[in-house]
Design a protein around this motif. Structure first.
Motif, PDB file in Angstrom:
ATOM      1  N   GLU A 203      22.792 -39.678  -0.830  1.00  0.00           N
ATOM      2  CA  GLU A 203      21.960 -38.779  -0.023  1.00  0.00           C
ATOM      3  C   GLU A 203      22.356 -38.896   1.441  1.00  0.00           C
ATOM      4  N   SER A 204      22.282 -37.754   2.131  1.00  0.00           N
ATOM      5  CA  SER A 204      22.630 -37.717   3.549  1.00  0.00           C
ATOM      6  C   SER A 204      21.404 -37.659   4.450  1.00  0.00           C
ATOM      7  N   TYR A 205      20.219 -37.739   3.864  1.00  0.00           N
ATOM      8  CA  TYR A 205      18.980 -37.703   4.642  1.00  0.00           C
ATOM      9  C   TYR A 205      18.980 -38.788   5.714  1.00  0.00           C
ATOM     10  N   HIS A 206      19.529 -39.970   5.366  1.00  0.00           N
ATOM     11  CA  HIS A 206      19.487 -41.083   6.308  1.00  0.00           C
ATOM     12  C   HIS A 206      20.630 -41.082   7.319  1.00  0.00           C
ATOM     13  N   VAL A 207      21.641 -40.225   7.113  1.00  0.00           N
ATOM     14  CA  VAL A 207      22.860 -40.347   7.910  1.00  0.00           C
ATOM     15  C   VAL A 207      22.603 -40.120   9.395  1.00  0.00           C
ATOM     16  N   MET A 208      21.829 -39.095   9.734  1.00  0.00           N
ATOM     17  CA  MET A 208      21.556 -38.819  11.149  1.00  0.00           C
ATOM     18  C   MET A 208      20.408 -39.659  11.707  1.00  0.00           C
ATOM     19  N   LEU A 209      19.821 -40.518  10.847  1.00  0.00           N
ATOM     20  CA  LEU A 209      18.590 -41.193  11.247  1.00  0.00           C
ATOM     21  C   LEU A 209      18.700 -42.716  11.278  1.00  0.00           C
TER      22      LEU A 209
END
Length: 378
Positions: A203-209
Motif C-alpha cells: 500500500e502507498s497510503y503511508h508513503v507520503m506520510l
C-alpha cells in the motif's frame, strides 16, 4: 481446530474492517497457514545463472523443509528434498556450493546430480538391496518469468495457471532477464508476523506520510498513476515517475542503460515480490518466509546485467539499504507491538471509491486470499 478462530467480522469491501489482530500472532493460525498456504505455494529459488555449471546448487529452507536446487550434468535444473535416504540426515548445510556428487556426512551415502544413489558403504552385504529405490526425493521445479521456482506439493497447479498474465507483465518490465546475475544477497530475521511485512509493502497510503525516504519516493512518483492493481493470485503496485524528472537519488538521469522507467512491485501470492526502481539497471527480490507466529525471515537480492554498474543503480542500492528499507522495518516492528495491545482488534481499511494510489484495497485483497486459503483448507 474450530472454525471460529478464522472468523472475520465486517469483511465486505466498501466498509471492511481489517483481519482480527489474532491473525498476526496466534500460533494456531500460524500453524494453519503453514499447511494451507506455504507448504503448497510456489517458492522463488534462484536465477538460472546462479547455478550455471553442472554441480552448482542453492538450498532454500521453508520452515522445517529444505530443498536443494541443482544443475545436472545434462544441463537440466532439478530440485530434491535435502535429506539422505538412509537415516534422514540433512544432506547439505551450505546455502550455495559446487559439487561433483552429494555425500552424506553421516555414513557417506553418495548421490549423483540427478538424485540417483551412486554409492552406499556395505550395502552389498544386504539381501535384496536395490540402489535405484533409494534416490533423493524429487521436488517440482518450474521456470517462470526468467527465474526458477519450486513447490513441495506434488499436485500444485502450474504457475501459468495460478498467475495468468504475470509472466508476460514481468518480462515486459525486464528485457535483460536472461542476462541477469546475482549481484548481492542479504538475509535478516524480523520479529514480526509475515503478513505485517506484506501489508506494509503493498500500500502507498503511508508513503507520503511516514519517514523521509518514503517522502523522497513520493517526490519522484506520479501518484495519480501509482495504482495497486489486484489480478487474482498476483498483484502489482507502482507507476511512472513525475513528468520532467531529471535526477534520482541526487544523480542526473543520463544515457546509462536501465530496465524500466516505471516503479513497480510485482507480487505472487503468498509472499514473493520482485521490484523495479525507474532508471536503475537491476531487478530486486524481496522474499518473505515466515519462521514463527511473530518472526519472519526476509531475503533481499539484487540482480544486474553483466555490465558495469550505473551511477543511479549504485545510488539506489545505497538508498534502499540505508534508508527506505530500515524505515519500513521500523514500521513493521511498531505495528507488531500495537497488534498485541488490549486496545486494538480491528481497524478500518482506507479504501476509496476511486481505488487510488492511497487506497488499501490491495491489502484487503491479500487478506481475502489468506482467509480463503485457511477456510477452504478446513
Amino acid at each position: 481446530m474450530t472454525q471460529e478462530i478464522f472468523d472475520w467480522p465486517n469483511r465486505e469491501l466498501e466498509a471492511a474492517q481489517t483481519l482480527p489482530s489474532r491473525y498476526f500472532f496466534d500460533p494456531a493460525i500460524f500453524d494453519a497457514e503453514k499447511r494451507a498456504i506455504f507448504y503448497k505455494a510456489w517458492h522463488f529459488a534462484c536465477h538460472p545463472n546462479e547455478i550455471e555449471e553442472p554441480g552448482q546448487f542453492v538450498v532454500v529452507d521453508i520452515f522445517d523443509q529444505s530443498v536443494i536446487i541443482v544443475r545436472g550434468r545434462d544441463g537440466e535444473i532439478r530440485a530434491f528434498h535435502n535429506v539422505c535416504q538412509h537415516r534422514g540426515n540433512r544432506l547439505v548445510t551450505e546455502r550455495r556450493g559446487h559439487v561433483r556428487t552429494f555425500v552424506c556426512a553421516y555414513h557417506a551415502w553418495t548421490y549423483g546430480l540427478g538424485g540417483e544413489l551412486r554409492g552406499a558403504p556395505r550395502t552389498e552385504r544386504l539381501e535384496g538391496f536395490d540402489k535405484s529405490k533409494f534416490g533423493l526425493k524429487a521436488v517440482r521445479v518450474e521456470y517462470f518469468a526468467g527465474f526458477v521456482y519450486f513447490n513441495l506439493y506434488e499436485d500444485a497447479a502450474p504457475m501459468t495457471n495460478l498467475f495468468p498474465g504475470a509472466e508476460a507483465y514481468f518480462l515486459d518490465l525486464c528485457p535483460d532477464i536472461k542476462d541477469m546475475r546475482l549481484d548481492s544477497e542479504e538475509d535478516m530475521v524480523v520479529p514480526v508476523n509475515w503478513k505485517v511485512i506484506v501489508d506494509n509493502a503493498i500500500e502507498s497510503y503511508h508513503v507520503m506520510l511516514s519517514g523521509p525516504c518514503h517522502k523522497e519516493l513520493a517526490d519522484f512518483l506520479d501518484f495519480e498513476k501509482d495504482l495497486p492493481i489486484c489480478r487474482g493470485n498476483w498483484w502489482t503496485l507502482g507507476g511512472p515517475v513525475k513528468p520532467g524528472l531529471d535526477k534520482m537519488f541526487g544523480v542526473p538521469i543520463g544515457d546509462e542503460p536501465y530496465q524500466t522507467e516505471t516503479y513497480m512491485n510485482w507480487w505472487l501470492f503468498p509472499a514473493t515480490c520482485l521490484y523495479f526502481v525507474p532508471y536503475t539497471d537491476l531487478v530486486s527480490t524481496f522474499l518473505i518466509i515466515p519462521t514463527g507466529p511473530e518472526e519472519t525471515f526476509v531475503r533481499f537480492g539484487y540482480y544486474t546485467p553483466n555490465r558495469p554498474e550505473t551511477k543511479i543503480t549504485s545510488a539506489c542500492k545505497d538508498w534502499m539499504n540505508g534508508g527506505l528499507g530500515p524505515e519500513d522495518i521500523e514500521l513493521n516492528l511498531t505495528v507488531q507491538k500495537g497488534l498485541k495491545s488490549f486496545g486494538f482488534d480491528q481497524g478500518r481499511y482506507m479504501i476509496d471509491a476511486e481505488r487510488s494510489a492511497e487506497s488499501e484495497h490491495a491489502v484487503h485483497h491479500f487478506h481475502n486470499l489468506v482467509h480463503g486459503a485457511l477456510t477452504s483448507h478446513q
